[in-house]
Design a protein around this motif. Structure first.
Motif, PDB file in Angstrom:
ATOM      1  N   GLN A   7      -5.474   7.196 -15.287  1.00 55.87           N
ATOM      2  CA  GLN A   7      -4.685   6.021 -15.913  1.00 55.87           C
ATOM      3  C   GLN A   7      -3.929   6.631 -16.922  1.00 55.87           C
ATOM      4  O   GLN A   7      -2.701   6.054 -17.104  1.00 55.87           O
ATOM      5  N   GLN A   8      -4.128   7.753 -17.664  1.00 51.67           N
ATOM      6  CA  GLN A   8      -3.393   8.457 -18.755  1.00 51.67           C
ATOM      7  C   GLN A   8      -2.074   8.869 -18.063  1.00 51.67           C
ATOM      8  O   GLN A   8      -1.049   8.837 -18.518  1.00 51.67           O
ATOM      9  N   THR A   9      -2.197   9.311 -16.726  1.00 43.84           N
ATOM     10  CA  THR A   9      -1.247  10.039 -16.043  1.00 43.84           C
ATOM     11  C   THR A   9      -0.072   8.766 -15.899  1.00 43.84           C
ATOM     12  O   THR A   9       1.024   9.022 -15.636  1.00 43.84           O
ATOM     13  N   MET A  10      -0.592   7.547 -15.331  1.00 40.53           N
ATOM     14  CA  MET A  10       0.021   6.362 -14.795  1.00 40.53           C
ATOM     15  C   MET A  10       0.954   6.039 -16.010  1.00 40.53           C
ATOM     16  O   MET A  10       2.100   5.464 -16.044  1.00 40.53           O
ATOM     17  N   LYS A  11       0.088   5.929 -17.241  1.00 42.68           N
ATOM     18  CA  LYS A  11       0.667   5.555 -18.386  1.00 42.68           C
ATOM     19  C   LYS A  11       1.694   6.130 -18.990  1.00 42.68           C
ATOM     20  O   LYS A  11       3.060   5.676 -19.326  1.00 42.68           O
ATOM     21  N   ARG A  12       1.788   7.356 -18.666  1.00 46.50           N
ATOM     22  CA  ARG A  12       3.065   8.394 -19.019  1.00 46.50           C
ATOM     23  C   ARG A  12       4.012   8.342 -18.442  1.00 46.50           C
ATOM     24  O   ARG A  12       5.200   8.494 -18.459  1.00 46.50           O
ATOM     25  N   TYR A  13       3.721   8.621 -17.001  1.00 49.89           N
ATOM     26  CA  TYR A  13       4.877   8.967 -15.924  1.00 49.89           C
ATOM     27  C   TYR A  13       5.148   7.600 -14.961  1.00 49.89           C
ATOM     28  O   TYR A  13       6.240   7.873 -14.480  1.00 49.89           O
ATOM     29  N   ALA A  14       4.420   6.671 -15.146  1.00 43.72           N
ATOM     30  CA  ALA A  14       4.723   5.464 -14.168  1.00 43.72           C
ATOM     31  C   ALA A  14       4.287   4.274 -14.988  1.00 43.72           C
ATOM     32  O   ALA A  14       3.594   3.460 -14.493  1.00 43.72           O
ATOM     33  N   PRO A  15       4.917   4.025 -16.163  1.00 42.05           N
ATOM     34  CA  PRO A  15       4.558   3.201 -17.231  1.00 42.05           C
ATOM     35  C   PRO A  15       4.635   1.722 -16.615  1.00 42.05           C
ATOM     36  O   PRO A  15       3.949   0.736 -16.957  1.00 42.05           O
ATOM     37  N   LYS A  16       5.746   1.568 -15.853  1.00 42.58           N
ATOM     38  CA  LYS A  16       6.035   0.045 -15.271  1.00 42.58           C
ATOM     39  C   LYS A  16       5.193  -0.298 -14.221  1.00 42.58           C
ATOM     40  O   LYS A  16       5.226  -1.382 -13.708  1.00 42.58           O
ATOM     41  N   GLU A  17       4.428   0.556 -13.533  1.00 41.53           N
ATOM     42  CA  GLU A  17       3.537   0.236 -12.428  1.00 41.53           C
ATOM     43  C   GLU A  17       2.050  -0.009 -12.682  1.00 41.53           C
ATOM     44  O   GLU A  17       1.629   0.593 -13.655  1.00 41.53           O
ATOM     45  N   PRO A  18       1.514  -0.855 -12.204  1.00 41.25           N
ATOM     46  CA  PRO A  18       0.221  -1.582 -12.242  1.00 41.25           C
ATOM     47  C   PRO A  18      -0.929  -0.330 -11.743  1.00 41.25           C
ATOM     48  O   PRO A  18      -0.706   0.606 -11.128  1.00 41.25           O
ATOM     49  N   SER A  58      -2.482   3.042  -5.914  1.00 40.28           N
ATOM     50  CA  SER A  58      -1.877   4.415  -6.453  1.00 40.28           C
ATOM     51  C   SER A  58      -2.890   5.119  -7.163  1.00 40.28           C
ATOM     52  O   SER A  58      -2.745   6.496  -7.089  1.00 40.28           O
ATOM     53  N   LEU A  59      -4.380   4.786  -7.057  1.00 37.50           N
ATOM     54  CA  LEU A  59      -5.397   5.714  -7.378  1.00 37.50           C
ATOM     55  C   LEU A  59      -5.693   6.770  -6.263  1.00 37.50           C
ATOM     56  O   LEU A  59      -5.656   8.012  -6.253  1.00 37.50           O
ATOM     57  N   GLU A  60      -5.321   6.213  -5.237  1.00 36.84           N
ATOM     58  CA  GLU A  60      -5.734   6.838  -3.742  1.00 36.84           C
ATOM     59  C   GLU A  60      -4.381   7.833  -3.557  1.00 36.84           C
ATOM     60  O   GLU A  60      -4.809   9.116  -3.208  1.00 36.84           O
ATOM     61  N   GLY A  61      -3.150   7.437  -3.823  1.00 38.41           N
ATOM     62  CA  GLY A  61      -2.286   8.423  -3.830  1.00 38.41           C
ATOM     63  C   GLY A  61      -2.562   9.466  -5.002  1.00 38.41           C
ATOM     64  O   GLY A  61      -1.935  10.752  -4.676  1.00 38.41           O
ATOM     65  N   PHE A  62      -2.672   9.147  -6.207  1.00 40.73           N
ATOM     66  CA  PHE A  62      -3.114  10.139  -7.135  1.00 40.73           C
ATOM     67  C   PHE A  62      -4.160  11.195  -6.848  1.00 40.73           C
ATOM     68  O   PHE A  62      -3.992  12.446  -7.056  1.00 40.73           O
ATOM     69  N   ALA A  63      -5.282  10.734  -6.036  1.00 43.59           N
ATOM     70  CA  ALA A  63      -6.295  11.406  -5.817  1.00 43.59           C
ATOM     71  C   ALA A  63      -5.756  12.482  -4.788  1.00 43.59           C
ATOM     72  O   ALA A  63      -6.319  13.642  -4.629  1.00 43.59           O
ATOM     73  N   GLY A  64      -5.129  11.863  -3.626  1.00 45.92           N
ATOM     74  CA  GLY A  64      -4.551  12.777  -2.821  1.00 45.92           C
ATOM     75  C   GLY A  64      -3.581  13.923  -3.067  1.00 45.92           C
ATOM     76  O   GLY A  64      -3.739  14.990  -2.647  1.00 45.92           O
ATOM     77  N   ASN A  68       0.673  -1.446  -0.063  1.00 44.46           N
ATOM     78  CA  ASN A  68      -0.040   0.092  -0.022  1.00 44.46           C
ATOM     79  C   ASN A  68       0.904   1.169  -0.108  1.00 44.46           C
ATOM     80  O   ASN A  68       0.517   2.363  -0.742  1.00 44.46           O
ATOM     81  N   ALA A  69       2.009   1.195   0.571  1.00 44.39           N
ATOM     82  CA  ALA A  69       2.823   2.546   0.845  1.00 44.39           C
ATOM     83  C   ALA A  69       3.373   2.844  -0.404  1.00 44.39           C
ATOM     84  O   ALA A  69       3.448   3.986  -1.014  1.00 44.39           O
ATOM     85  N   LYS A  70       3.899   1.551  -1.352  1.00 46.35           N
ATOM     86  CA  LYS A  70       4.652   1.963  -2.340  1.00 46.35           C
ATOM     87  C   LYS A  70       3.539   2.502  -3.453  1.00 46.35           C
ATOM     88  O   LYS A  70       3.793   3.192  -4.096  1.00 46.35           O
ATOM     89  N   GLY A  71       2.319   1.705  -3.452  1.00 44.94           N
ATOM     90  CA  GLY A  71       1.274   2.072  -4.338  1.00 44.94           C
ATOM     91  C   GLY A  71       0.787   3.619  -4.107  1.00 44.94           C
ATOM     92  O   GLY A  71       0.844   4.370  -5.414  1.00 44.94           O
ATOM     93  N   MET A  72       0.754   4.029  -3.045  1.00 41.79           N
ATOM     94  CA  MET A  72       0.358   5.559  -2.750  1.00 41.79           C
ATOM     95  C   MET A  72       1.456   6.383  -3.243  1.00 41.79           C
ATOM     96  O   MET A  72       1.290   7.501  -3.742  1.00 41.79           O
ATOM     97  N   ALA A  73       2.659   6.106  -2.863  1.00 39.24           N
ATOM     98  CA  ALA A  73       3.658   6.866  -3.300  1.00 39.24           C
ATOM     99  C   ALA A  73       3.781   6.948  -4.784  1.00 39.24           C
ATOM    100  O   ALA A  73       4.131   8.096  -5.332  1.00 39.24           O
ATOM    101  N   VAL A  74       3.747   5.960  -5.530  1.00 38.00           N
ATOM    102  CA  VAL A  74       3.817   5.943  -7.098  1.00 38.00           C
ATOM    103  C   VAL A  74       2.768   6.714  -7.460  1.00 38.00           C
ATOM    104  O   VAL A  74       2.783   7.738  -8.426  1.00 38.00           O
ATOM    105  N   GLY A  75       1.378   6.664  -7.169  1.00 38.51           N
ATOM    106  CA  GLY A  75       0.207   7.651  -7.700  1.00 38.51           C
ATOM    107  C   GLY A  75       0.504   9.106  -7.314  1.00 38.51           C
ATOM    108  O   GLY A  75       0.144  10.037  -8.023  1.00 38.51           O
ATOM    109  N   ILE A  76       1.189   9.451  -5.980  1.00 38.93           N
ATOM    110  CA  ILE A  76       1.332  10.808  -5.753  1.00 38.93           C
ATOM    111  C   ILE A  76       2.522  11.363  -6.483  1.00 38.93           C
ATOM    112  O   ILE A  76       2.362  12.399  -7.067  1.00 38.93           O
ATOM    113  N   GLN A  77       3.575  10.521  -6.838  1.00 38.27           N
ATOM    114  CA  GLN A  77       4.745  11.030  -7.823  1.00 38.27           C
ATOM    115  C   GLN A  77       4.278  11.365  -9.081  1.00 38.27           C
ATOM    116  O   GLN A  77       4.693  12.086  -9.831  1.00 38.27           O
ATOM    117  N   ALA A  78       3.373  10.241  -9.925  1.00 41.31           N
ATOM    118  CA  ALA A  78       2.824  10.315 -10.884  1.00 41.31           C
ATOM    119  C   ALA A  78       2.106  11.656 -11.292  1.00 41.31           C
ATOM    120  O   ALA A  78       2.331  12.455 -12.299  1.00 41.31           O
TER     121      ALA A  78
END
Length: 379
Positions: free
Chosen positions: A295-306, A311-317, A42-52
């Protein structure tokens, strides 16, 4: 009035330097453990979403020229360490807010001591559904509450005639609090809890503790099992329970139990049919503008992450945090906090949060999902 070329060049350089001097990093801190097996996914997923999301904003010049920065502090999923790191972050004047924190026991202590309130700092989108935490001063939630998830799962069990339950929770983080809620709500709904096991989440003790929980649950012969755990404790329990006598009964889990990691660690045959409550919007189908943007942001800035709930929760935050920075004008701690306190209803793209004098509400929904035969998650 005309200026000589050298004078004009000097003036322009001066203006550029002045603007550059005014631009600064806007620092948010995530306190979460990517080393503890119960929280790392969960910690990694949140961080990936925030950073993206931050990368997407920064690629367009940041906010008023200011760059959004995420700093991660690992508390080892230790409550007192989270308190210390929260105090340390508050003492650092460069930190404008806390974002995506994970550690139920630690957040409960942060709320109890009113650290965000006294520190006059915003705590945005913690991975937490305890009403005592998300109701504390200066906490701005995105996800729905744990009690709502438990209610949804227990109602589902009752509707399907699963009137005897085993409750299995890990002994740290959200585990004890959720177990208490589950035991109380089950009794109120007329469901009988025939077994209650606690898994010790210390890495060296997980295996023996899981085996003991499996043995007790199997002996009780429940019609369904409610798993209130995440990370390795949950994965190991599901895998071992499925192989035990009576282990093919219905299993229910809460949103912090990530389905993709559950499938990977326990096996898709073991995970098949497990029902998971979700306190976040479904991230796998572009049915809302926010999900499309994610989804579009993840594809561009974190393409290797699922694509995932975490990661959605991190992105929204991160989106909420960035909106507060925009509205604040000056990227200061006080400005961000004031902007959030006056945010009102904020439409993030078909999904809204509402912060104001009357309360601070996340998106408010709970959905039930099920893991299919190929490991896919379906609504």
């Amino acid at each position: 009035m005309a200026f000589p070329r050298k004078t004009l060049t000097a003036l322009l350089c001066g203006l550029v330097l002045a603007c550059s001097a005014q631009a600064e990093d806007v620092v948010f801190v995530q306190i979460a453990s990517q080393t503890n097996p119960a929280s790392k996914d969960n910690a990694k997923g949140m961080a990936v979403g925030i950073q993206a999301y931050f990368d997407a904003v920064n690629a367009k010049g940041g906010i008023q020229g200011n760059k959004l920065v995420l700093k991660i502090k690992d508390d080892g999923l230790n409550a007192e360490r989270m308190v210390q790191l929260t105090q340390e972050s508050i003492a650092d004047a460069s930190v404008v807010g806390l974002l995506g924190s994970i550690n139920s026991a630690g957040l409960a202590e942060v709320a109890k001591r009113d650290l965000a309130g006294q520190g006059k700092i915003a705590l945005i989108a913690p991975l937490q559904g305890d009403k005592h935490v998300i109701g504390a001063a200066n906490v701005f939630p995105f996800r729905s509450g744990y009690a709502n998830e438990i209610d949804a799962l227990l109602k589902e069990a009752k509707n399907w005639g699963k009137d005897t339950l085993a409750v299995v929770n890990m002994g740290i983080a959200f585990g004890p609090a959720l177990a208490q809620v589950a035991l109380e709500r089950a009794a109120a709904m007329g469901l009988k809890v025939v077994s209650h096991s606690v898994i010790d989440a210390k890495p060296d003790n997980i295996s023996a503790s899981v085996q003991a929980a499996v043995k007790a649950t199997s002996a009780a012969q429940p019609k369904a099992i409610l798993v209130l755990a995440a990370g390795r404790p949950a994965y190991d329990f599901v895998k071992e329970m499925r192989a035990a006598p009576g282990g093919m009964v219905q299993i229910y889990g809460v949103s912090v139990l990530l389905h993709d990691d559950l499938v990977a660690q326990s096996g898709k045959d073991k995970a098949h049919g497990i029902v998971l409550s979700q306190s976040l919007p479904y991230p796998y189908t572009m049915y809302k503008p926010l999900i499309t943007e994610y989804q579009q942001t993840m594809k561009r800035y974190a393409p290797k992450e699922p694509i995932s709930y975490s990661s959605l929760e991190g992105f929204a935050g991160a989106k909420i945090a960035a909106e507060a920075v925009r509205r604040a004008g000056t990227p200061s701690r006080a400005g961000v906090l004031a902007a959030l306190q006056q945010l009102g209803s904020y439409d993030m793209g078909g999904i809204s949060v509402n912060y104001g004098p009357g309360g601070r509400q996340g998106w408010g929904g709970v959905e039930l999902t099920i893991i299919g035969s190929e490991g896919q998650l379906r609504k």
